[in-house]
Design a protein around this motif. Structure first.
Motif, PDB file in Angstrom:
ATOM      1  N   LEU A 157       0.811  -1.217   0.000  1.00 15.95           N
ATOM      2  CA  LEU A 157       0.000   0.000   0.000  1.00 15.95           C
ATOM      3  C   LEU A 157       0.849   1.274   0.000  1.00 15.95           C
ATOM      4  CD1 LEU A 157      -2.780  -0.923   2.585  1.00 15.95           C
ATOM      5  CD2 LEU A 157      -3.109  -0.485   0.139  1.00 15.95           C
ATOM      6  N   GLY A 158       2.120   1.161   0.397  1.00 15.32           N
ATOM      7  CA  GLY A 158       2.925   2.357   0.576  1.00 15.32           C
ATOM      8  C   GLY A 158       2.497   3.103   1.829  1.00 15.32           C
ATOM      9  N   ALA A 159       1.995   2.359   2.794  1.00 19.34           N
ATOM     10  CA  ALA A 159       1.465   2.927   4.037  1.00 19.34           C
ATOM     11  C   ALA A 159       2.551   2.917   5.117  1.00 19.34           C
ATOM     12  CB  ALA A 159       0.259   2.103   4.506  1.00 19.34           C
ATOM     13  N   PRO A 160       2.320   3.666   6.198  1.00 18.46           N
ATOM     14  CA  PRO A 160       3.281   3.664   7.307  1.00 18.46           C
ATOM     15  C   PRO A 160       3.460   2.265   7.911  1.00 18.46           C
ATOM     16  CG  PRO A 160       1.695   5.452   7.567  1.00 18.46           C
ATOM     17  CD  PRO A 160       1.214   4.588   6.427  1.00 18.46           C
ATOM     18  N   GLU A 206      -2.884   5.164  -6.910  1.00 22.89           N
ATOM     19  CA  GLU A 206      -2.421   4.212  -5.891  1.00 22.89           C
ATOM     20  C   GLU A 206      -2.332   2.805  -6.485  1.00 22.89           C
ATOM     21  OE1 GLU A 206      -4.172   6.284  -1.830  1.00 22.89           O
ATOM     22  OE2 GLU A 206      -5.538   5.153  -3.135  1.00 22.89           O
ATOM     23  N   PHE A 207      -3.300   2.449  -7.329  1.00 26.81           N
ATOM     24  CA  PHE A 207      -3.264   1.128  -7.971  1.00 26.81           C
ATOM     25  C   PHE A 207      -1.984   0.980  -8.789  1.00 26.81           C
ATOM     26  CE2 PHE A 207      -4.009  -2.027 -11.193  1.00 26.81           C
ATOM     27  CZ  PHE A 207      -4.690  -3.036 -10.519  1.00 26.81           C
ATOM     28  N   ASP A 208      -1.653   2.014  -9.577  1.00 25.44           N
ATOM     29  CA  ASP A 208      -0.425   1.957 -10.374  1.00 25.44           C
ATOM     30  C   ASP A 208       0.792   1.732  -9.487  1.00 25.44           C
ATOM     31  OD1 ASP A 208      -1.822   2.379 -12.755  1.00 25.44           O
ATOM     32  OD2 ASP A 208      -1.496   4.553 -12.715  1.00 25.44           O
ATOM     33  N   GLU A 209       0.859   2.429  -8.352  1.00 19.56           N
ATOM     34  CA  GLU A 209       1.992   2.287  -7.431  1.00 19.56           C
ATOM     35  C   GLU A 209       2.020   0.887  -6.813  1.00 19.56           C
ATOM     36  OE1 GLU A 209       1.392   5.507  -4.694  1.00 19.56           O
ATOM     37  OE2 GLU A 209       1.829   7.026  -6.212  1.00 19.56           O
ATOM     38  N   ARG A 253       4.791  -2.197  -7.279  1.00 17.26           N
ATOM     39  CA  ARG A 253       5.455  -2.885  -6.161  1.00 17.26           C
ATOM     40  C   ARG A 253       5.282  -4.400  -6.278  1.00 17.26           C
ATOM     41  NH1 ARG A 253       2.557   1.303  -3.095  1.00 17.26           N
ATOM     42  NH2 ARG A 253       4.014   3.035  -2.910  1.00 17.26           N
ATOM     43  N   ILE A 254       4.101  -4.838  -6.689  1.00 18.52           N
ATOM     44  CA  ILE A 254       3.860  -6.279  -6.881  1.00 18.52           C
ATOM     45  C   ILE A 254       4.826  -6.826  -7.933  1.00 18.52           C
ATOM     46  CG2 ILE A 254       2.199  -7.943  -7.811  1.00 18.52           C
ATOM     47  CD1 ILE A 254      -0.025  -6.209  -6.457  1.00 18.52           C
TER      48      ILE A 254
END
Length: 131
Positions: free
Chosen positions: A26-29, A74-77, A81-82
């Motif tokens: 997710l690119g989350a904390p 966000e989906f693209d990011e 990552r996947i």
């Protein structure tokens, strides 16, 4: 007044490994520790709390399905990552569309499995219900 979902407890073999799997995609904390849980905080004040010490002896983890609604950017990011991690992914929850994303419901979606086999879905548009 309808209830609001506050938190969801997901069993895992390693609470922080599972929580980090999701937060990293997710690119989350970084997940935080909250009692016996590794807590993933989402933008709508819901938390996904990963637990690794609440399973009765001999009980196996039952895979669950968690779906995260994200923006197109966000989906693209997440999808990048996947692919960077060379994770297997599918366009459907039954794993019949390997290395594909879907374009259902006026959006995009992709599925990956976390370390314990929980299906993690990322989608850009909520499901459209038949009227």
């Amino acid at each position: 007044m309808p209830a609001q979902l506050n938190h969801l407890i997901v069993h895992s073999s390693d609470r922080f490994a599972s929580a980090r799997f999701v937060t990293e995609l997710l690119g989350a904390p970084e997940p935080t520790s909250f009692g016996p849980f590794a807590e993933v905080k989402l933008s709508n004040d819901v938390t996904v709390d990963y637990a690794d010490d609440h399973l009765p002896e001999g009980l196996k983890i039952v895979p669950q399905h968690l779906a995260f609604l994200v923006s197109e950017d966000e989906f693209d990011e997440i999808f990048a990552r996947i692919k960077d991690r060379e994770l297997p992914y599918w366009g459907d929850p039954f794993h019949t569309e390997p290395q594909q994303i879907n374009h259902r419901n006026k959006g995009r979606g992709v599925y990956v499995d976390d370390p314990d086999g929980h299906a993690i879905e990322f989608l850009t548009h909520p499901y459209i219900k038949d009227e």
